[in-house]
Scaffold this motif. Structure first.
Motif, PDB file in Angstrom:
ATOM      1  N   THR A 178       0.823  -1.224   0.000  1.00 25.73           N
ATOM      2  CA  THR A 178       0.000   0.000   0.000  1.00 25.73           C
ATOM      3  C   THR A 178       0.856   1.273   0.000  1.00 25.73           C
ATOM      4  O   THR A 178       0.365   2.345  -0.323  1.00 25.73           O
ATOM      5  N   GLN A 179       2.152   1.163   0.331  1.00 27.93           N
ATOM      6  CA  GLN A 179       3.013   2.356   0.309  1.00 27.93           C
ATOM      7  C   GLN A 179       3.416   2.754  -1.119  1.00 27.93           C
ATOM      8  O   GLN A 179       3.985   3.829  -1.333  1.00 27.93           O
ATOM      9  N   PHE A 180       3.169   1.862  -2.102  1.00 34.37           N
ATOM     10  CA  PHE A 180       3.529   2.153  -3.502  1.00 34.37           C
ATOM     11  C   PHE A 180       2.294   2.534  -4.306  1.00 34.37           C
ATOM     12  O   PHE A 180       1.197   2.020  -4.037  1.00 34.37           O
ATOM     13  N   PRO A 181       2.450   3.373  -5.326  1.00 37.84           N
ATOM     14  CA  PRO A 181       1.287   3.819  -6.113  1.00 37.84           C
ATOM     15  C   PRO A 181       0.918   2.786  -7.179  1.00 37.84           C
ATOM     16  O   PRO A 181       0.860   3.097  -8.370  1.00 37.84           O
ATOM     17  N   LEU A 182       0.711   1.545  -6.770  1.00 36.72           N
ATOM     18  CA  LEU A 182       0.546   0.459  -7.736  1.00 36.72           C
ATOM     19  C   LEU A 182      -0.832  -0.181  -7.694  1.00 36.72           C
ATOM     20  O   LEU A 182      -1.099  -1.127  -8.442  1.00 36.72           O
ATOM     21  N   GLY A 183      -1.699   0.297  -6.827  1.00 38.81           N
ATOM     22  CA  GLY A 183      -3.018  -0.318  -6.713  1.00 38.81           C
ATOM     23  C   GLY A 183      -2.921  -1.665  -6.032  1.00 38.81           C
ATOM     24  O   GLY A 183      -1.916  -1.996  -5.393  1.00 38.81           O
ATOM     25  N   LYS A 184      -3.985  -2.449  -6.190  1.00 33.32           N
ATOM     26  CA  LYS A 184      -4.060  -3.752  -5.508  1.00 33.32           C
ATOM     27  C   LYS A 184      -3.146  -4.773  -6.161  1.00 33.32           C
ATOM     28  O   LYS A 184      -3.098  -4.854  -7.393  1.00 33.32           O
ATOM     29  N   PRO A 185      -2.439  -5.610  -5.370  1.00 38.21           N
ATOM     30  CA  PRO A 185      -1.672  -6.704  -5.982  1.00 38.21           C
ATOM     31  C   PRO A 185      -2.607  -7.806  -6.445  1.00 38.21           C
ATOM     32  O   PRO A 185      -3.552  -8.142  -5.741  1.00 38.21           O
ATOM     33  N   LEU A 186      -2.364  -8.352  -7.628  1.00 41.78           N
ATOM     34  CA  LEU A 186      -3.259  -9.373  -8.188  1.00 41.78           C
ATOM     35  C   LEU A 186      -2.609 -10.751  -8.221  1.00 41.78           C
ATOM     36  O   LEU A 186      -3.285 -11.758  -8.064  1.00 41.78           O
ATOM     37  N   ALA A 187      -1.297 -10.795  -8.440  1.00 44.20           N
ATOM     38  CA  ALA A 187      -0.610 -12.096  -8.504  1.00 44.20           C
ATOM     39  C   ALA A 187       0.865 -11.907  -8.190  1.00 44.20           C
ATOM     40  O   ALA A 187       1.453 -10.854  -8.465  1.00 44.20           O
ATOM     41  N   LEU A 188       1.458 -12.947  -7.596  1.00 45.42           N
ATOM     42  CA  LEU A 188       2.880 -12.928  -7.246  1.00 45.42           C
ATOM     43  C   LEU A 188       3.431 -14.317  -7.552  1.00 45.42           C
ATOM     44  O   LEU A 188       2.887 -15.324  -7.081  1.00 45.42           O
ATOM     45  N   LYS A 189       4.518 -14.365  -8.347  1.00 44.29           N
ATOM     46  CA  LYS A 189       5.002 -15.675  -8.784  1.00 44.29           C
ATOM     47  C   LYS A 189       6.527 -15.703  -8.683  1.00 44.29           C
ATOM     48  O   LYS A 189       7.203 -14.830  -9.268  1.00 44.29           O
TER      49      LYS A 189
ATOM     50  N   ALA B  75      14.087  -4.688   0.032  1.00 43.08           N
ATOM     51  CA  ALA B  75      13.325  -5.115  -1.151  1.00 43.08           C
ATOM     52  C   ALA B  75      13.069  -3.910  -2.044  1.00 43.08           C
ATOM     53  O   ALA B  75      13.088  -2.761  -1.585  1.00 43.08           O
ATOM     54  N   ALA B  76      12.854  -4.177  -3.342  1.00 42.43           N
ATOM     55  CA  ALA B  76      12.557  -3.103  -4.294  1.00 42.43           C
ATOM     56  C   ALA B  76      11.626  -3.640  -5.373  1.00 42.43           C
ATOM     57  O   ALA B  76      11.590  -4.839  -5.648  1.00 42.43           O
ATOM     58  N   ILE B  77      10.889  -2.704  -5.981  1.00 48.50           N
ATOM     59  CA  ILE B  77      10.026  -3.046  -7.122  1.00 48.50           C
ATOM     60  C   ILE B  77      10.528  -2.251  -8.326  1.00 48.50           C
ATOM     61  O   ILE B  77      10.803  -1.050  -8.214  1.00 48.50           O
ATOM     62  N   VAL B  78      10.690  -2.939  -9.446  1.00 53.66           N
ATOM     63  CA  VAL B  78      11.079  -2.255 -10.693  1.00 53.66           C
ATOM     64  C   VAL B  78      10.099  -2.646 -11.788  1.00 53.66           C
ATOM     65  O   VAL B  78       9.405  -3.673 -11.684  1.00 53.66           O
ATOM     66  N   SER B  79      10.059  -1.856 -12.861  1.00 53.12           N
ATOM     67  CA  SER B  79       9.152  -2.185 -13.968  1.00 53.12           C
ATOM     68  C   SER B  79       9.639  -3.444 -14.671  1.00 53.12           C
ATOM     69  O   SER B  79      10.841  -3.726 -14.710  1.00 53.12           O
TER      70      SER B  79
ATOM     71  N   ARG C 278      -2.056  -1.711 -11.654  1.00 54.99           N
ATOM     72  CA  ARG C 278      -1.406  -0.726 -12.528  1.00 54.99           C
ATOM     73  C   ARG C 278      -0.490  -1.323 -13.583  1.00 54.99           C
ATOM     74  O   ARG C 278      -0.026  -0.630 -14.469  1.00 54.99           O
ATOM     75  N   GLY C 279      -0.140  -2.612 -13.458  1.00 55.83           N
ATOM     76  CA  GLY C 279       0.741  -3.181 -14.487  1.00 55.83           C
ATOM     77  C   GLY C 279       1.581  -4.328 -13.972  1.00 55.83           C
ATOM     78  O   GLY C 279       1.283  -4.935 -12.934  1.00 55.83           O
ATOM     79  N   GLU C 280       2.667  -4.601 -14.703  1.00 61.76           N
ATOM     80  CA  GLU C 280       3.526  -5.759 -14.426  1.00 61.76           C
ATOM     81  C   GLU C 280       4.878  -5.268 -13.896  1.00 61.76           C
ATOM     82  O   GLU C 280       5.491  -4.368 -14.500  1.00 61.76           O
ATOM     83  N   TYR C 281       5.334  -5.896 -12.831  1.00 60.29           N
ATOM     84  CA  TYR C 281       6.556  -5.459 -12.152  1.00 60.29           C
ATOM     85  C   TYR C 281       7.395  -6.668 -11.736  1.00 60.29           C
ATOM     86  O   TYR C 281       6.940  -7.818 -11.797  1.00 60.29           O
ATOM     87  N   VAL C 282       8.615  -6.379 -11.266  1.00 62.16           N
ATOM     88  CA  VAL C 282       9.450  -7.417 -10.658  1.00 62.16           C
ATOM     89  C   VAL C 282       9.782  -6.964  -9.239  1.00 62.16           C
ATOM     90  O   VAL C 282      10.249  -5.832  -9.031  1.00 62.16           O
TER      91      VAL C 282
ATOM     92  N   ALA D 136      12.739   0.617 -14.576  1.00 72.40           N
ATOM     93  CA  ALA D 136      12.597   1.829 -13.752  1.00 72.40           C
ATOM     94  C   ALA D 136      12.206   1.425 -12.335  1.00 72.40           C
ATOM     95  O   ALA D 136      11.192   0.744 -12.145  1.00 72.40           O
ATOM     96  N   PRO D 137      12.998   1.816 -11.321  1.00 75.86           N
ATOM     97  CA  PRO D 137      12.611   1.531  -9.933  1.00 75.86           C
ATOM     98  C   PRO D 137      11.378   2.353  -9.540  1.00 75.86           C
ATOM     99  O   PRO D 137      11.220   3.488  -9.962  1.00 75.86           O
ATOM    100  N   ILE D 138      10.515   1.761  -8.721  1.00 77.55           N
ATOM    101  CA  ILE D 138       9.283   2.431  -8.281  1.00 77.55           C
ATOM    102  C   ILE D 138       9.489   2.940  -6.853  1.00 77.55           C
ATOM    103  O   ILE D 138       9.827   2.163  -5.950  1.00 77.55           O
ATOM    104  N   ALA D 139       9.266   4.244  -6.662  1.00 70.65           N
ATOM    105  CA  ALA D 139       9.423   4.841  -5.325  1.00 70.65           C
ATOM    106  C   ALA D 139       8.129   4.709  -4.526  1.00 70.65           C
ATOM    107  O   ALA D 139       7.029   4.702  -5.093  1.00 70.65           O
ATOM    108  N   ASN D 140       8.267   4.621  -3.195  1.00 69.36           N
ATOM    109  CA  ASN D 140       7.071   4.605  -2.338  1.00 69.36           C
ATOM    110  C   ASN D 140       6.627   6.044  -2.059  1.00 69.36           C
ATOM    111  O   ASN D 140       7.210   7.000  -2.604  1.00 69.36           O
ATOM    112  N   ALA D 141       5.624   6.193  -1.203  1.00 60.21           N
ATOM    113  CA  ALA D 141       5.058   7.524  -0.954  1.00 60.21           C
ATOM    114  C   ALA D 141       6.081   8.489  -0.364  1.00 60.21           C
ATOM    115  O   ALA D 141       5.945   9.708  -0.492  1.00 60.21           O
ATOM    116  N   ASP D 142       7.142   7.955   0.268  1.00 65.93           N
ATOM    117  CA  ASP D 142       8.189   8.820   0.828  1.00 65.93           C
ATOM    118  C   ASP D 142       9.356   9.006  -0.137  1.00 65.93           C
ATOM    119  O   ASP D 142      10.411   9.519   0.242  1.00 65.93           O
TER     120      ASP D 142
END
Ligand SMILES: Nc1ncnc2c1ncn2[C@@H]1O[C@H](COP(=O)(O)OP(=O)(O)O)[C@@H](O)[C@H]1O
Ligand SMILES: N[C@@H](CCOP(=O)(O)O)C(=O)O
Length: 318
Positions: A17-28, A98-102, A45-49, A80-86
């Protein structure tokens, strides 16, 4: 990668919820790779790693993620790395960084032709130039110092012929790194692990470099040598394919011409790049870590490449 830290969709419900990515749908979990725990993450919002870092610390990680951000801003094709709300790119998950990237489009080209090697060479040179003004500093953590501290940890596992080769090559590389030619070659942030499995292609179109978690400041030529030793090699013999080497080097130097010092350093640098991966594969083989889905890499592949680079000069830089 392998999965060292097991993770399920329910485990990230609050964290995401700290990331602007909406609800998580799947994790593999992703089975390839050997360093970190990686997962494909689908959200509204899309597909990430999503990567959980198993060895790198909170202090070390900004170098890699800011570097990717810096390169992406300059037109180098990287996730592209995704930043959280801070505005943070690295946050704690299950007590680890941990990190999320496109997610990049395409797939790895595991049987590259000259046209793929040319695309990699040109993008690598572009990356070196684009990173020149990157302000953060971090050494290549798998550089000469690591080779010297790791060698004694694996030597006693090796038979006489392998132990002799390893000792002799470390000695050779220590001397090479101390010479004036080596000190004169240009350096900056490098990827340092640009193997076939760390580049995406869509047909002949390169769509991105990824897995920057061995990046560091080192010679640009070391990066070229690591890349040539993987992209231009016959996997069964370790022999270089001249057409692929020429395509990669010519495309690179059309963007960033090599210097005369680099030409002098080229053959020893190819040996250094082979030694680096022989040693890390020996280390991973003899000091394995617990993980789900982990397939260790074969050390003898890089022993073969090292012996071949010592025995047979590679095509010259120019
Ligand atoms: N940004 C990305 N876009 C698309 N696929 C990715 C991305 N990052 C990782 N992957 C996939 O995950 C796999 C493992 O990632 P990698 O970074 O090589 O793991 P490790 O760091 O453990 O070596 C890759 O082979 C690729 O299929
Ligand atoms: N490329 C290295 C090991 C690192 O694995 P990667 O999956 O992170 O690229 C090797 O082949 O030994």
């Amino acid at each position: 990668m392998a999965v060292f830290t097991a993770l399920h969709l329910d485990d990230i419900g609050q964290w995401i919820t700290q990331f602007p990515l909406g609800k998580p749908l799947a994790l593999k979990g992703i089975a390839s790779g050997i360093e970190n725990s990686n997962f494909f993450l689908s959200t509204e919002r899309g597909e990430y790693v999503l990567t959980i870092f198993e060895n790198l610390s909170f202090e070390q990680l900004p170098f890699y993620l800011q570097l990717m951000r810096h390169l992406a801003d300059r037109g180098v094709l990287v996730p592209a790395p995704i930043a959280n709300a801070d505005g943070e790119l690295v946050t704690a998950l299950q007590g680890k960084p941990a990190a999320i990237v496109s997610k990049l489009d395409g797939s790895s080209q595991m049987a590259p032709q000259a046209v793929h090697c040319a695309a990699v060479g040109a993008m690598l040179a572009k990356m070196h130039l684009a990173a020149q003004d990157f302000p953060l500093q971090q050494p290549n953590l798998r550089g000469l110092d690591w080779w010297n501290t790791t060698t004694p940890l694996v030597l006693h596992h090796l038979d006489d012929a392998k132990a002799h080769l390893l000792r002799a090559e470390i000695h050779f590389q220590d001397a090479f790194a101390a010479c004036d030619t080596y000190k004169a070659i240009p350096r900056g942030p490098v990827h340092a692990d640009l193997f076939r499995n760390n580049v995406m292609f869509d047909g002949e179109q390169l769509t991105g470099f990824f897995d920057f978690y061995f990046a560091g400041c080192d010679t640009w030529l070391f990066d070229v040598a690591v890349t040539v030793n993987d992209w231009c090699v016959d996997l069964a013999t370790g022999v270089l394919d001249t057409a692929r080497v020429r395509a990669l080097l010519d495309a690179y130097q059309a963007v960033r011409p090599f210097t005369h010092e680099e030409q002098t350093a080229w053959q020893p640098m190819l040996r250094a790049a082979a030694l680096r991966f022989w040693l890390s594969r020996l280390y991973d083989y003899y000091q394995p870590r617990e993980a789900e889905m982990l397939t260790p890499h074969d050390p003898t592949h890089f022993e073969r490449i090292l012996r071949e680079r010592i025995a047979t000069p590679a095509p010259e830089l120019f």
